[in-house]
Design a protein around this motif. Structure first.
Motif, PDB file in Angstrom:
ATOM      1  N   VAL A 185     -57.981  85.942  39.720  1.00 26.18           N
ATOM      2  CA  VAL A 185     -57.164  85.077  40.576  1.00 26.18           C
ATOM      3  C   VAL A 185     -57.780  85.037  41.973  1.00 26.18           C
ATOM      4  CG1 VAL A 185     -54.928  84.946  41.783  1.00 26.18           C
ATOM      5  CG2 VAL A 185     -54.995  85.433  39.329  1.00 26.18           C
ATOM      6  N   LYS A 186     -57.708  83.872  42.593  1.00 22.98           N
ATOM      7  CA  LYS A 186     -58.020  83.751  44.005  1.00 22.98           C
ATOM      8  C   LYS A 186     -56.703  83.829  44.772  1.00 22.98           C
ATOM      9  CE  LYS A 186     -62.246  81.036  43.446  1.00 22.98           C
ATOM     10  NZ  LYS A 186     -62.950  79.757  43.778  1.00 22.98           N
ATOM     11  N   ALA A 187     -56.710  84.601  45.853  1.00 20.17           N
ATOM     12  CA  ALA A 187     -55.477  84.844  46.588  1.00 20.17           C
ATOM     13  C   ALA A 187     -55.759  84.853  48.079  1.00 20.17           C
ATOM     14  CB  ALA A 187     -54.857  86.174  46.156  1.00 20.17           C
ATOM     15  N   ARG A 188     -54.680  84.822  48.859  1.00 17.36           N
ATOM     16  CA  ARG A 188     -54.824  84.791  50.312  1.00 17.36           C
ATOM     17  C   ARG A 188     -53.678  85.564  50.957  1.00 17.36           C
ATOM     18  NH1 ARG A 188     -54.222  79.733  50.756  1.00 17.36           N
ATOM     19  NH2 ARG A 188     -56.442  79.203  50.609  1.00 17.36           N
ATOM     20  N   GLY A 218     -51.269  84.362  45.193  1.00 14.08           N
ATOM     21  CA  GLY A 218     -52.285  83.787  44.342  1.00 14.08           C
ATOM     22  C   GLY A 218     -52.147  82.280  44.336  1.00 14.08           C
ATOM     23  N   TYR A 219     -53.279  81.596  44.317  1.00 13.96           N
ATOM     24  CA  TYR A 219     -53.206  80.128  44.338  1.00 13.96           C
ATOM     25  C   TYR A 219     -54.144  79.462  43.334  1.00 13.96           C
ATOM     26  CZ  TYR A 219     -57.362  80.532  47.364  1.00 13.96           C
ATOM     27  OH  TYR A 219     -58.601  80.841  47.869  1.00 13.96           O
ATOM     28  N   GLU A 220     -55.040  80.232  42.707  1.00 12.72           N
ATOM     29  CA  GLU A 220     -55.970  79.624  41.753  1.00 12.72           C
ATOM     30  C   GLU A 220     -56.372  80.658  40.713  1.00 12.72           C
ATOM     31  OE1 GLU A 220     -60.490  77.698  41.736  1.00 12.72           O
ATOM     32  OE2 GLU A 220     -59.336  77.725  43.608  1.00 12.72           O
ATOM     33  N   LEU A 221     -56.456  80.220  39.464  1.00 15.38           N
ATOM     34  CA  LEU A 221     -56.938  81.085  38.385  1.00 15.38           C
ATOM     35  C   LEU A 221     -58.453  80.972  38.272  1.00 15.38           C
ATOM     36  CD1 LEU A 221     -54.226  80.216  35.727  1.00 15.38           C
ATOM     37  CD2 LEU A 221     -54.550  82.464  36.769  1.00 15.38           C
ATOM     38  N   ILE A 222     -59.103  82.103  38.074  1.00 14.08           N
ATOM     39  CA  ILE A 222     -60.535  82.111  37.778  1.00 14.08           C
ATOM     40  C   ILE A 222     -60.649  81.977  36.262  1.00 14.08           C
ATOM     41  CG2 ILE A 222     -62.681  83.417  37.939  1.00 14.08           C
ATOM     42  CD1 ILE A 222     -61.400  84.915  40.340  1.00 14.08           C
ATOM     43  N   ASP A 252     -53.627  73.357  35.746  1.00 14.66           N
ATOM     44  CA  ASP A 252     -54.983  72.888  36.056  1.00 14.66           C
ATOM     45  C   ASP A 252     -56.010  73.342  35.037  1.00 14.66           C
ATOM     46  OD1 ASP A 252     -54.062  71.588  38.298  1.00 14.66           O
ATOM     47  OD2 ASP A 252     -54.675  73.147  39.715  1.00 14.66           O
ATOM     48  N   ILE A 253     -55.743  74.437  34.316  1.00 12.59           N
ATOM     49  CA  ILE A 253     -56.710  74.885  33.308  1.00 12.59           C
ATOM     50  C   ILE A 253     -56.263  74.505  31.892  1.00 12.59           C
ATOM     51  CG2 ILE A 253     -57.467  76.795  34.777  1.00 12.59           C
ATOM     52  CD1 ILE A 253     -55.961  78.688  32.820  1.00 12.59           C
ATOM     53  N   GLY A 254     -55.248  73.638  31.785  1.00 18.08           N
ATOM     54  CA  GLY A 254     -54.847  73.134  30.471  1.00 18.08           C
ATOM     55  C   GLY A 254     -53.813  73.956  29.745  1.00 18.08           C
ATOM     56  N   ALA A 255     -52.996  74.741  30.469  1.00 14.30           N
ATOM     57  CA  ALA A 255     -51.933  75.509  29.824  1.00 14.30           C
ATOM     58  C   ALA A 255     -50.832  74.577  29.340  1.00 14.30           C
ATOM     59  CB  ALA A 255     -51.367  76.535  30.796  1.00 14.30           C
ATOM     60  N   GLY A 256     -50.274  74.899  28.182  1.00 15.70           N
ATOM     61  CA  GLY A 256     -49.176  74.128  27.635  1.00 15.70           C
ATOM     62  C   GLY A 256     -47.840  74.585  28.196  1.00 15.70           C
ATOM     63  N   THR A 257     -46.863  73.714  28.208  1.00 17.84           N
ATOM     64  CA  THR A 257     -45.543  74.044  28.746  1.00 17.84           C
ATOM     65  C   THR A 257     -44.487  73.959  27.654  1.00 17.84           C
ATOM     66  OG1 THR A 257     -45.031  71.765  29.395  1.00 17.84           O
ATOM     67  CG2 THR A 257     -46.200  73.152  30.999  1.00 17.84           C
ATOM     68  N   TYR A 258     -43.319  74.547  27.960  1.00 20.38           N
ATOM     69  CA  TYR A 258     -42.201  74.513  27.018  1.00 20.38           C
ATOM     70  C   TYR A 258     -40.909  74.319  27.806  1.00 20.38           C
ATOM     71  CZ  TYR A 258     -40.505  75.225  22.274  1.00 20.38           C
ATOM     72  OH  TYR A 258     -39.985  75.017  21.021  1.00 20.38           O
ATOM     73  N   ASN A 259     -40.257  73.189  27.584  1.00 15.49           N
ATOM     74  CA  ASN A 259     -39.001  72.854  28.278  1.00 15.49           C
ATOM     75  C   ASN A 259     -39.148  72.940  29.791  1.00 15.49           C
ATOM     76  OD1 ASN A 259     -37.459  72.305  25.973  1.00 15.49           O
ATOM     77  ND2 ASN A 259     -36.856  74.441  25.726  1.00 15.49           N
ATOM     78  N   ILE A 260     -40.328  72.616  30.294  1.00 14.82           N
ATOM     79  CA  ILE A 260     -40.542  72.715  31.733  1.00 14.82           C
ATOM     80  C   ILE A 260     -39.719  71.676  32.485  1.00 14.82           C
ATOM     81  CG2 ILE A 260     -42.518  71.140  32.007  1.00 14.82           C
ATOM     82  CD1 ILE A 260     -43.769  73.459  33.752  1.00 14.82           C
ATOM     83  N   ASP A 261     -39.233  70.657  31.749  1.00 21.34           N
ATOM     84  CA  ASP A 261     -38.455  69.595  32.380  1.00 21.34           C
ATOM     85  C   ASP A 261     -36.962  69.892  32.416  1.00 21.34           C
ATOM     86  OD1 ASP A 261     -38.188  69.471  29.616  1.00 21.34           O
ATOM     87  OD2 ASP A 261     -38.166  67.277  29.534  1.00 21.34           O
ATOM     88  N   MET A 262     -36.540  71.079  31.962  1.00 21.30           N
ATOM     89  CA  MET A 262     -35.118  71.388  31.881  1.00 21.30           C
ATOM     90  C   MET A 262     -34.487  71.519  33.265  1.00 21.30           C
ATOM     91  SD  MET A 262     -35.039  75.437  30.792  1.00 21.30           S
ATOM     92  CE  MET A 262     -33.279  75.673  31.145  1.00 21.30           C
ATOM     93  N   SER A 263     -33.159  71.421  33.294  1.00 18.54           N
ATOM     94  CA  SER A 263     -32.422  71.582  34.541  1.00 18.54           C
ATOM     95  C   SER A 263     -32.666  72.968  35.124  1.00 18.54           C
ATOM     96  CB  SER A 263     -30.928  71.407  34.268  1.00 18.54           C
ATOM     97  OG  SER A 263     -30.151  71.936  35.318  1.00 18.54           O
ATOM     98  N   PRO A 264     -32.684  73.083  36.460  1.00 21.07           N
ATOM     99  CA  PRO A 264     -32.718  74.420  37.071  1.00 21.07           C
ATOM    100  C   PRO A 264     -31.500  75.235  36.649  1.00 21.07           C
ATOM    101  CG  PRO A 264     -33.185  72.727  38.704  1.00 21.07           C
ATOM    102  CD  PRO A 264     -32.726  72.018  37.471  1.00 21.07           C
ATOM    103  N   ILE A 265     -31.615  76.550  36.766  1.00 24.31           N
ATOM    104  CA  ILE A 265     -30.513  77.453  36.429  1.00 24.31           C
ATOM    105  C   ILE A 265     -29.488  77.412  37.565  1.00 24.31           C
ATOM    106  CG2 ILE A 265     -29.883  79.854  36.004  1.00 24.31           C
ATOM    107  CD1 ILE A 265     -32.783  80.269  35.002  1.00 24.31           C
ATOM    108  N   THR A 266     -28.284  76.974  37.258  1.00 19.27           N
ATOM    109  CA  THR A 266     -27.242  76.900  38.291  1.00 19.27           C
ATOM    110  C   THR A 266     -25.989  77.607  37.818  1.00 19.27           C
ATOM    111  OG1 THR A 266     -26.235  74.839  37.508  1.00 19.27           O
ATOM    112  CG2 THR A 266     -28.120  74.648  38.987  1.00 19.27           C
TER     113      THR A 266
END
Length: 715
Positions: free
Chosen positions: A366-369, A351-355, A428-442
């Motif tokens: 969803v649009k997919a390929r 999937g690459y795009e939300l309808i 792209d459709i205005g979804a909100g994020t939460y702690n998206i800037d956190m460190s990757p899980i290592t």
């Protein structure tokens, strides 16, 4: 028994950790693109029969023999051993090659077909082995060597330009364990709400197999599951309030505010037990007993259920490795049930795009390929659940979404198909994020690539529980062991010491190892010649926990290891270590600031002489000064299992808009696509064991049911 691996043989090890997936076309470094003219110049004449070539798999240890059967002009069969101990890659991932890549090569009569996404390393190894086997057959048949070009043709995408429109009730994007659980729960809700046996629940995945990254994991954190409490006559497994308070303490930021989302943590505590019971009792997902210790910290909130085995004992096999086959059988059972009631799955389809209906604030599909055939899909859905594993496979999103301290491409453990297309689609459709800037899980440390200088030594009669294969040992792991040795001196890319070297591979309190997440995608372990000499004469006396999933077998500790110097010299030749006569020159070699590195060394040596690490609290017994030159720096990399932060969600796992209040109708995010609600963007992951799996299962269990109810109401 010893075997030295040549560079050509080492295709798996060389590619290990690469971020490329879905590789198509010619074998890049292995062959040149063919042309029609080149193919026509040399007639294909092969001696009919079977020809075998091998490649070395993901760990760079075990060979995988690939047998190609040919007639005079064509490939007729491709085989590898069916016993997983007889080939060098992870069984259930390699099965995708057996089921999809082999027929693809035979149909196209070409080894330059698309690799299997999620099994790229195995695919490239198989394709190289097929090429070598064909070269043997052509030589035996008296063909000109150029005749190999006839099998090096990139096949066309057979459905490019075609578009199929589908109408479904619930669509799940991402078919790891969490997405598959969500599909089953959506089916249950639709059948309950509509009283019907037929319902259209579909799933798509970019990979060529079910299970995703979660196929490789084996623990689920669940808080006091009801059926377990019943077995214990109501005695809790863990003190609920104490565990919850510890969680909140650990996720409280430096400013005193809670960085996790309190209502979601409480939801996890109150519902993870029910999700575990549903899996265990209703679905028959067999779990081992609860662990009574925690691998990573002293917090001891080990409400963790091992899949299928405990303490290395597995009733299905003598190795934990078989848990993957068992878990795969659970995934396939659910998919079979979905297919029986009108649903299904599309693999190698991303999937690459939300309808999105902006006026109604609703996701409608969803649009997919299909990345192999080129076919486009417009999948209209009443509800969409995403479970794509975050965005660790996208260097662009890793740079733009993470805190600048952690931005950039990280080395990954496992598959790398989590390229974040659906995360971007949500943004792209205005979804909100939460702690998206956190460190990757290592949780592990690795070298940029395996050292290949020393032979791999196989130990007769011994099986490694982690892999289910013959145990090995090798001095190739010397530079890695130097990076996790507690008496080392570690600095970030600027040359600053960044923490207690004990915690690079060992837990301290509630800290999740390794602490190297603090400095981003890589750091340096710095050694002086006299320290190196001490390793050679005394051995590795300060290694407590090794990098189990990033090594090739290790070697004996606490004994003289004169091979250290040779390993360092080989590492320099391989471009993973540097040598200089002075600290300042070493800083220049690694791109650090000479004044900063010099000051860091001077400060560390002062603490060593004092016998007290006033900066980071390392035990005095491990304070070994950086002595006289020459000096060495080894590049080490924290290995990520994926990103942690994602979309903001409510207790139904509906994605919220940027106002963090308004749900986007019909849009749900589970697993690592919303895991940040349980975390803090100031620390790495959480040290309680199995938390990501626990959240993923709980979110899939809940979101699937909620999405099914929502979809039923739209009918």
């Amino acid at each position: 028994m010893k075997k030295s691996l040549s560079r050509r043989e080492f295709i798996g090890g060389a590619l290990a950790g690469a971020a490329t997936v879905g590789v198509a076309g010619s074998l890049s470094a292995c062959s040149s693109p063919s042309s029609a003219a080149g193919a026509s110049e040399s007639e294909v004449r092969m001696e009919p029969g079977k020809y075998t070539a091998s490649y070395v798999g993901h760990w760079g240890i075990w060979e995988t023999p690939v047998t190609v059967t040919v007639n005079e002009t064509a490939i007729t069969a491709i085989e590898v051993p069916t016993d997983r101990t007889q080939y060098g890659d992870t069984e259930k991932i390699f099965d995708a090659c057996r089921e999809r890549l082999f027929p693809r090569i035979i149909e196209a009569q070409s080894f330059s077909v698309d690799a299997i996404c999620g099994a790229t390393i195995s695919s490239m190894g198989v394709k190289q082995a097929v090429r070598e086997a064909l070269e043997q057959a052509l030589e035996a048949g008296g063909s000109d060597p150029r005749a190999i070009d006839a099998f090096d043709v990139v096949p066309p995408k057979t459905e490019e330009g075609q578009t199929e429109e589908m109408n479904v009730d619930v669509l799940v994007v991402g078919l790891g364990s969490f997405g598959i659980v969500a599909m089953k729960r959506a089916r249950e809700a639709l059948m309950e709400e509509n009283g019907m046996m037929a319902c259209s629940v579909w799933g798509i995945d970019k990979a060529g197999y079910l299970g995703g990254q979660s196929l490789l994991t084996h623990e689920m954190n669940a808080v006091n599951p009801p059926h377990i409490l019943a077995e214990r006559n109501g005695e809790p497994l863990v003190d609920y309030d104490d565990y919850l308070n510890t969680w909140f303490t650990d996720t409280t930021g430096a400013d005193g505010t809670l960085k996790c989302k309190e209502e979601m943590v409480r939801f996890f505590f109150d519902n993870s037990g029910a999700a575990n019971q549903w899996l265990d009792v209703d679905q028959g997902w067999e779990f081992g007993t609860v662990k009574d210790t925690n691998d990573f910290s002293e917090s001891n909130y080990a409400v963790v259920f091992n899949y299928f085995s405990t303490n290395g004992i597995d009733k299905y096999s003598n190795s934990n490795e078989n848990r993957r086959a068992v878990k795969d059988s659970y995934h396939k059972k659910i998919v079979a049930e979905i297919e029986a009631t009108g649903g299904g799955v599309l693999l190698e389809t991303e999937g690459y795009e939300l309808i999105y209906d902006e006026a109604g604030n609703a996701v409608k599909g969803v649009k997919a390929r299909n990345n192999v055939t080129g076919k486009e899909y417009v999948i209209n859905a009443k509800a969409v659940i995403i479970s794509t594993g975050g965005f660790g496979g996208s260097s662009e999103l890793m740079s733009s979404l993470l805190d600048p301290r952690w931005a950039g491409s990280w080395k990954q453990n496992g598959s790398t198909q989590n390229d974040g297309k659906m995360i971007k689609a949500g943004l792209d459709i205005g979804a909100g994020t939460y702690n998206i800037d956190m460190s990757p899980i290592t949780m592990e440390i690795a070298l940029p690539r395996f050292l290949t200088h020393f032979p791999i030594n196989f130990i007769d009669g011994k099986i490694t529980a982690r892999t289910g294969r013959q145990s090995t040992w090798t001095y190739n792991d010397i530079p890695l062991w130097m990076c996790v040795s507690i008496n080392s001196f570690a600095v970030d890319k600027e040359g600053n010491r960044f923490g207690n070297e004990y915690a690079i591979a060992n837990g301290i309190g509630t800290m999740m190892p390794p602490n190297a997440w603090k400095v981003g995608p890589y750091f340096y372990s710095v050694w002086s010649q006299d320290q190196v000499d001490q390793l050679m004469s005394e051995g590795f006396t300060a290694v407590k926990r090794t990098a189990a999933y990033c090594q090739q077998g290790g070697f004996d500790l606490n004994v003289p290891t004169p091979e250290v110097q040779e390993a360092l010299d080989a590492s320099i030749d391989a471009g993973i270590a540097w040598k200089a006569e002075t600290v300042e020159e070493l800083a220049g070699a690694i791109g650090a600031d000479p004044a900063t590195l010099s000051a860091s060394v001077e400060r560390y040596n002062e603490l060593c002489e004092k016998g007290s690490d006033d900066d980071f609290g390392k035990d005095a017994e491990y304070l070994v000064p950086v002595g006289s030159g020459p000096y060495y720096a080894i590049k080490a990399m924290p290995v990520m299992y994926g990103t942690g932060g994602g979309f903001d969600v409510d207790t139904q796992f509906r994605v919220l808009k940027e106002d963090h209040e308004t749900p986007i109708n019909g849009f749900y995010a589970i697993g690592q696509d919303s895991f940040g609600v349980l975390c803090s963007n100031e620390i790495n992951y959480l040290a309680y064991g199995g938390v990501c799996q626990g959240y993923g299962m709980t979110s899939g269990y809940t979101a699937g049911y909620e999405a099914g109810k929502y979809a039923a109401a739209q009918a």
